[in-house]
Scaffold this motif. Structure first.
Motif, PDB file in Angstrom:
ATOM      1  N   PRO A 155       0.574  -1.167   0.080  1.00  0.00           N
ATOM      2  CA  PRO A 155       0.066  -0.043  -0.127  1.00  0.00           C
ATOM      3  C   PRO A 155       0.833   1.210   0.214  1.00  0.00           C
ATOM      4  O   PRO A 155       0.363   2.188  -0.485  1.00  0.00           O
ATOM      5  N   ASP A 156       2.053   1.259   0.451  1.00  0.00           N
ATOM      6  CA  ASP A 156       3.139   2.388   0.470  1.00  0.00           C
ATOM      7  C   ASP A 156       3.538   2.718  -0.800  1.00  0.00           C
ATOM      8  O   ASP A 156       3.853   3.868  -1.047  1.00  0.00           O
ATOM      9  N   ALA A 157       3.107   1.682  -1.839  1.00  0.00           N
ATOM     10  CA  ALA A 157       3.528   2.222  -3.264  1.00  0.00           C
ATOM     11  C   ALA A 157       2.460   3.338  -3.790  1.00  0.00           C
ATOM     12  O   ALA A 157       2.842   3.894  -4.799  1.00  0.00           O
ATOM     13  N   PHE A 158       1.359   3.175  -3.344  1.00  0.00           N
ATOM     14  CA  PHE A 158       0.266   4.310  -3.722  1.00  0.00           C
ATOM     15  C   PHE A 158       0.664   5.785  -3.041  1.00  0.00           C
ATOM     16  O   PHE A 158       0.770   5.906  -1.711  1.00  0.00           O
ATOM     17  N   VAL A 159       0.774   6.687  -3.870  1.00  0.00           N
ATOM     18  CA  VAL A 159       1.099   8.332  -3.402  1.00  0.00           C
ATOM     19  C   VAL A 159      -0.046   9.017  -3.827  1.00  0.00           C
ATOM     20  O   VAL A 159      -0.350   9.286  -4.860  1.00  0.00           O
ATOM     21  N   PRO A 160      -0.895   9.533  -2.870  1.00  0.00           N
ATOM     22  CA  PRO A 160      -2.043  10.066  -3.175  1.00  0.00           C
ATOM     23  C   PRO A 160      -1.965  11.409  -3.693  1.00  0.00           C
ATOM     24  O   PRO A 160      -0.905  12.121  -3.259  1.00  0.00           O
ATOM     25  N   ARG A 161      -2.313  11.978  -4.991  1.00  0.00           N
ATOM     26  CA  ARG A 161      -2.420  13.179  -5.456  1.00  0.00           C
ATOM     27  C   ARG A 161      -3.492  14.123  -5.414  1.00  0.00           C
ATOM     28  O   ARG A 161      -3.524  15.082  -5.815  1.00  0.00           O
ATOM     29  N   ASP A 192      -3.088  -2.323 -10.508  1.00  0.00           N
ATOM     30  CA  ASP A 192      -3.092  -1.527 -11.766  1.00  0.00           C
ATOM     31  C   ASP A 192      -4.127  -2.133 -12.823  1.00  0.00           C
ATOM     32  O   ASP A 192      -4.518  -1.413 -13.583  1.00  0.00           O
ATOM     33  N   ALA A 193      -5.060  -3.012 -12.382  1.00  0.00           N
ATOM     34  CA  ALA A 193      -5.979  -3.726 -13.353  1.00  0.00           C
ATOM     35  C   ALA A 193      -7.320  -2.766 -12.918  1.00  0.00           C
ATOM     36  O   ALA A 193      -8.068  -3.073 -12.306  1.00  0.00           O
ATOM     37  N   VAL A 194      -7.234  -1.628 -13.787  1.00  0.00           N
ATOM     38  CA  VAL A 194      -8.391  -0.818 -13.737  1.00  0.00           C
ATOM     39  C   VAL A 194      -9.507  -1.230 -14.566  1.00  0.00           C
ATOM     40  O   VAL A 194      -9.369  -1.795 -15.626  1.00  0.00           O
ATOM     41  N   THR A 242      -3.985   8.845 -14.504  1.00  0.00           N
ATOM     42  CA  THR A 242      -2.635   8.745 -15.116  1.00  0.00           C
ATOM     43  C   THR A 242      -1.701   9.087 -13.850  1.00  0.00           C
ATOM     44  O   THR A 242      -0.570   8.357 -13.757  1.00  0.00           O
ATOM     45  N   PRO A 243      -1.837   9.886 -12.937  1.00  0.00           N
ATOM     46  CA  PRO A 243      -0.895  10.025 -11.749  1.00  0.00           C
ATOM     47  C   PRO A 243      -0.740   8.847 -10.853  1.00  0.00           C
ATOM     48  O   PRO A 243       0.150   8.897 -10.017  1.00  0.00           O
ATOM     49  N   TYR A 244      -1.799   8.021 -11.078  1.00  0.00           N
ATOM     50  CA  TYR A 244      -1.648   6.570 -10.285  1.00  0.00           C
ATOM     51  C   TYR A 244      -1.362   5.510 -10.999  1.00  0.00           C
ATOM     52  O   TYR A 244      -1.805   4.347 -10.601  1.00  0.00           O
ATOM     53  N   GLU A 245      -0.684   5.800 -12.137  1.00  0.00           N
ATOM     54  CA  GLU A 245      -0.389   4.572 -13.030  1.00  0.00           C
ATOM     55  C   GLU A 245       0.483   3.623 -12.034  1.00  0.00           C
ATOM     56  O   GLU A 245       1.495   3.948 -11.527  1.00  0.00           O
ATOM     57  N   GLY A 246       0.212   2.559 -12.243  1.00  0.00           N
ATOM     58  CA  GLY A 246       0.574   1.150 -11.549  1.00  0.00           C
ATOM     59  C   GLY A 246      -0.343   0.828 -10.215  1.00  0.00           C
ATOM     60  O   GLY A 246      -0.004  -0.157  -9.749  1.00  0.00           O
ATOM     61  N   GLN A 247      -1.074   1.752  -9.887  1.00  0.00           N
ATOM     62  CA  GLN A 247      -1.977   1.869  -8.791  1.00  0.00           C
ATOM     63  C   GLN A 247      -3.429   2.229  -8.783  1.00  0.00           C
ATOM     64  O   GLN A 247      -4.245   2.583  -8.136  1.00  0.00           O
ATOM     65  N   ARG A 248      -3.550   2.147 -10.227  1.00  0.00           N
ATOM     66  CA  ARG A 248      -5.065   2.741 -10.503  1.00  0.00           C
ATOM     67  C   ARG A 248      -6.095   1.762 -10.143  1.00  0.00           C
ATOM     68  O   ARG A 248      -7.301   2.439  -9.738  1.00  0.00           O
ATOM     69  N   HIS A 249      -6.101   0.565  -9.871  1.00  0.00           N
ATOM     70  CA  HIS A 249      -6.974  -0.157  -9.221  1.00  0.00           C
ATOM     71  C   HIS A 249      -7.360   0.204  -7.619  1.00  0.00           C
ATOM     72  O   HIS A 249      -8.471   0.477  -7.280  1.00  0.00           O
ATOM     73  N   ARG A 250      -6.254   0.528  -6.987  1.00  0.00           N
ATOM     74  CA  ARG A 250      -6.064   0.780  -5.587  1.00  0.00           C
ATOM     75  C   ARG A 250      -6.747   2.331  -5.576  1.00  0.00           C
ATOM     76  O   ARG A 250      -7.565   2.623  -4.577  1.00  0.00           O
TER      77      ARG A 250
END
Length: 335
Positions: free
Chosen positions: A119-125, A267-269, A300-308
């Motif tokens: 979960p730390d891979a997610f950086v909220p924008r 990232d499985a959006v 797009t800012p959440y690329e790699g974490q879009r499902h989260r």
């Protein structure tokens, strides 16, 4: 056709029209002592949030959330049917498992509960997503390692209302699955059919379950190559998406919904959803009329974490008020 899966022989290609209804074979209940395990997660863990995506409606015959905080899951593992009971005890998770798949379920417990998730891979924008993550520290993305158990109900959910899909899943699993191992009689838990069991369901039973020919045919194509599809559980996301989408009738929506659960893919959006683009657009850009293209742009800012990111958006509670009629349920059972 090159790039498509084909049965190894004509005998493997079971016809849609069966000569007689498939019969459910009651499995042994394995009511003896369960195998047990305790596991301590590295941080906060909310079982309801983590396991919630596995639940296909309030009466799902493969899943129960009991009022005392106990969670029950019945599934078909590579070793056979298994039942898993989970309960949080302080900072530890107590697990008990029954059936031929008990060892497999306990070995996969950490992955199921998000041990491989970061979960730390997610950086909220966006402030709302940062606040939601702060309020939901126990959110982890589960990974079952099982493709078919998520793929089949996802196919049933294609282009119909959620209630219709839940009813179909409930009817088919109860009628053609097997009672779950362990002390599950009062809960009414069942394990879904194996691939051959799905393939032997006759056309009129799909009709009785209100499943149209398009969806039932997609399921039949998938179960004929179930072993190849299960391999997607260990693939990278692009490879896994490609593997599933080789099957006619399985597109980006269905493959993403499946891999979110089987692979824990952050990232499985989900694209192609009726409501999600408008919800994401409303939360991130005050545009409830967003389509898939705009949704993907906003994510797009959440690329790699879009499902989260979409999980947090849905958990934020800031969904727009419904302004259009709900999808009208279909009913083919009377035809």
């Amino acid at each position: 056709m090159a790039g498509r899966f084909a049965p190894r022989s004509a005998r493997a290609a079971l016809p849609h029209q069966a000569a007689a209804p498939a019969r459910r074979t009651d499995a042994p209940t394995h009511d003896g002592p369960p195998l047990t395990r305790e596991w301590a997660p590295a941080g906060p863990l909310d079982l309801r949030l983590v396991l919630g995506p596995l639940r296909r409606g309030p009466a799902d015959p493969t899943f129960r959330m009991v009022a005392d905080g106990t969670f029950w899951r019945a599934t078909r593992t590579p070793e056979g049917p298994g039942t898993l009971r989970l309960v949080a005890r302080g900072d530890r998770i107590a697990a008990a498992a029954w059936g031929p798949g008990a060892d497999w379920l306990l070995a996969g417990l950490p992955a199921l509960l998000g041990a491989d998730d970061d979960p730390d891979a997610f950086v909220p924008r966006h402030r709302l997503l940062a606040l939601t993550r702060h309020r939901r520290p126990g959110l982890r993305l589960l990974r079952t390692g099982l493709v078919m158990e998520s793929l089949i109900p996802s196919i049933l959910e294609q282009k119909v209302t959620t209630d219709e899909a839940y009813r179909a899943w409930r009817h088919l699993v109860r009628r053609f699955g097997t009672p779950a191992p362990g002390p599950t009689a009062e809960l009414g838990l069942h394990v879904m059919p194996d691939p051959r069991g799905w393939a032997m369901i006759p056309s009129w039973e799909w009709h009785r379950a209100n499943v149209d020919a398009k969806r039932s045919s997609t399921i039949l194509r998938a179960v004929r190559v179930a072993r190849r599809l299960e391999e997607a559980a260990t693939m990278s996301l692009p490879e896994a998406l490609t593997r599933l989408e080789l099957i006619p009738g399985i597109g980006p929506w269905t493959s993403a919904e499946t891999l979110q659960r089987s692979n824990g893919a952050p990232d499985a959006v989900t694209v192609g959803d009726l409501h999600l683009p408008g919800i994401v657009g409303h939360v991130l850009a005050d545009n409830r009329d967003a389509d898939d293209e705009e949704m993907l742009s906003l994510l797009t800012p959440y690329e790699g974490q879009r499902h989260r990111a979409t999980r947090l958006i849905l958990l934020s509670g800031h969904t727009p008020k419904r302004r259009s009629p709900r999808m009208t349920p279909g009913n083919i059972t009377h035809l």
